[in-house]
Design a protein around this motif. Structure first.
Motif, PDB file in Angstrom:
ATOM      1  N   ASP A  42     -29.460  10.165  79.114  1.00 46.28           N
ATOM      2  CA  ASP A  42     -30.069  10.022  77.793  1.00 46.28           C
ATOM      3  C   ASP A  42     -29.298  10.832  76.752  1.00 46.28           C
ATOM      4  OD1 ASP A  42     -32.350   9.089  76.094  1.00 46.28           O
ATOM      5  OD2 ASP A  42     -32.701  11.239  75.904  1.00 46.28           O
ATOM      6  N   ARG A  45     -26.264   8.790  75.962  1.00 46.68           N
ATOM      7  CA  ARG A  45     -26.615   7.622  75.146  1.00 46.68           C
ATOM      8  C   ARG A  45     -26.875   8.022  73.694  1.00 46.68           C
ATOM      9  NH1 ARG A  45     -30.204   5.437  72.548  1.00 46.68           N
ATOM     10  NH2 ARG A  45     -31.625   7.149  72.934  1.00 46.68           N
ATOM     11  N   ARG A  46     -27.594   9.127  73.501  1.00 43.47           N
ATOM     12  CA  ARG A  46     -27.901   9.565  72.135  1.00 43.47           C
ATOM     13  C   ARG A  46     -26.654  10.022  71.391  1.00 43.47           C
ATOM     14  NH1 ARG A  46     -33.445  10.285  70.952  1.00 43.47           N
ATOM     15  NH2 ARG A  46     -34.754   9.721  72.726  1.00 43.47           N
ATOM     16  N   HIS A  49     -25.190   6.496  70.443  1.00 44.69           N
ATOM     17  CA  HIS A  49     -25.960   5.540  69.641  1.00 44.69           C
ATOM     18  C   HIS A  49     -27.078   6.169  68.808  1.00 44.69           C
ATOM     19  CE1 HIS A  49     -24.000   2.183  71.672  1.00 44.69           C
ATOM     20  NE2 HIS A  49     -24.210   2.793  72.824  1.00 44.69           N
ATOM     21  N   ARG A 221     -24.499   4.605  82.686  1.00 40.51           N
ATOM     22  CA  ARG A 221     -24.155   5.271  81.417  1.00 40.51           C
ATOM     23  C   ARG A 221     -23.184   6.421  81.639  1.00 40.51           C
ATOM     24  NH1 ARG A 221     -23.574   3.323  77.002  1.00 40.51           N
ATOM     25  NH2 ARG A 221     -21.589   3.701  78.024  1.00 40.51           N
ATOM     26  N   SER A 229     -22.176  -0.561  75.547  1.00 38.28           N
ATOM     27  CA  SER A 229     -23.601  -0.805  75.799  1.00 38.28           C
ATOM     28  C   SER A 229     -23.923  -0.911  77.278  1.00 38.28           C
ATOM     29  CB  SER A 229     -24.059  -2.089  75.096  1.00 38.28           C
ATOM     30  OG  SER A 229     -24.095  -1.899  73.696  1.00 38.28           O
ATOM     31  N   GLY A 249     -30.673   5.970  79.655  1.00 38.22           N
ATOM     32  CA  GLY A 249     -29.295   5.674  79.292  1.00 38.22           C
ATOM     33  C   GLY A 249     -29.016   4.284  78.768  1.00 38.22           C
ATOM     34  N   ASP A 251     -29.163   1.109  76.203  1.00 42.62           N
ATOM     35  CA  ASP A 251     -29.255   1.059  74.748  1.00 42.62           C
ATOM     36  C   ASP A 251     -29.410  -0.359  74.216  1.00 42.62           C
ATOM     37  OD1 ASP A 251     -26.334   0.048  73.723  1.00 42.62           O
ATOM     38  OD2 ASP A 251     -26.170   1.242  75.532  1.00 42.62           O
TER      39      ASP A 251
END
Length: 295
Positions: A42, A45-46, A49, A221, A229, A249, A251
């Motif tokens: 996560d 991912r953050r 995105h 991810r 993605s 993870g 998106d």
């Protein structure tokens, strides 16, 4: 990842923008601590995105009725079924393009492409499909392609960008190496847009579990930070798994219905439901088109 100290070290490296090594990814694949794994994914991912989670509304159209109208809300037209030959496939693509307009037309599988290229060449088949208006091959399954490197090279050389890689049926213990392979292919060719780490063919006698699914999303991810993605299929895995995957993870959510009607017994339309599920996950929903442009 056997200790909190190791987890903290990995978190610090991710926050600095460092990649974990293939050996470290394989070690993470063995951990039972999916919450710590999910936090790592996560965080990555953050960094990539922010709080945005995208989704696309897709109209499925059988290849033999490709000229039928599609809902205006659809951002992608996806041909289903298996044409017997290349001429039938290109005819279907042309008809679909005629009703899709500037919307993306996607269809067929790499297995289809390989079959149509017998006695010819992959490049000829792909070029003919591309010239007819096909924007992407729908199913490029890493675990069913004899030579993934050659496949990605052929797709790139014939104008197919933004490849959508997926896995057909490989069990969880084989998928980590496939995720790392996807990252290697992206390093080499740079034309991969999305990776779906969950099997598209569900085994009746050996179904996946929610634990296994979210763990695989997180590993994807972390293993392939160079692929924009990590995707989950809404229709195949459902809103609950898709929502949890967004915190592990993922998106991007694929396959949202383009209908603006609420299904029988439902209080919300498909659009309202996906918006709500993303917001409940603490993220901001963003509709995109079939070329991954946010609308």
């Amino acid at each position: 990842m056997s200790t909190g100290t190791t987890f903290d070290l990995y978190m610090d490296r991710i926050n600095r923008g460092d990649r974990l090594s293939p050996m470290e990814i394989r070690e993470l694949a063995e951990t039972p601590d999916i919450l710590s794994l999910g936090m790592l994914a996560d965080t990555m991912r953050r960094k990539m995105h922010g709080t945005r989670a995208t989704f696309v509304r897709v109209a499925d159209v059988a290849f033999d009725v490709a000229g039928a109208s599609v809902p205006p809300a659809a951002r992608e037209v996806r041909l289903t079924g298996t044409p017997a030959d290349l001429d039938s496939a290109t005819t279907a693509v042309g008809k679909a393009k005629g009703v899709a307009g500037d919307r993306t037309v996607v269809g067929f599988s790499w297995t289809d492409v390989a079959r149509w290229s017998v006695g010819s060449s992959l490049d000829r088949v792909l070029t003919q499909l591309r010239q007819a208006g096909l924007d992407a091959i729908a199913d490029v399954h890493l675990d069913t392609i004899d030579d993934p490197t050659a496949a990605v090279e052929s797709l790139k050389s014939t104008g197919f960008q933004q490849l959508r890689l997926a896995i057909s049926r490989a069990p969880a213990d084989e998928r980590t190496d496939l995720l790392l392979l996807a990252s290697e292919l992206q390093n080499a060719h740079g034309n991969i847009q999305s990776l779906n780490p969950l099997p598209l063919t569900l085994a009746t006698f050996r179904p996946t579990t929610g634990y296994e699914d979210v763990k695989m999303v997180a590993l994807a991810r972390l293993a392939a930070p160079n692929i924009p993605s990590i995707q989950v299929d809404w229709r195949r895995y459902g809103p609950k798994l898709a929502q949890v995957a967004l915190t592990f993870g993922a998106d991007d959510i694929d396959g949202i219905s383009p209908s603006d009607d609420a299904p029988e017994g439902r209080r919300r339309t498909a659009r309202a439901e996906i918006d709500r599920n993303i917001m409940v996950a603490g993220l901001a929903p963003a509709e995109r088109d079939g070329r991954f442009n946010v609308l």
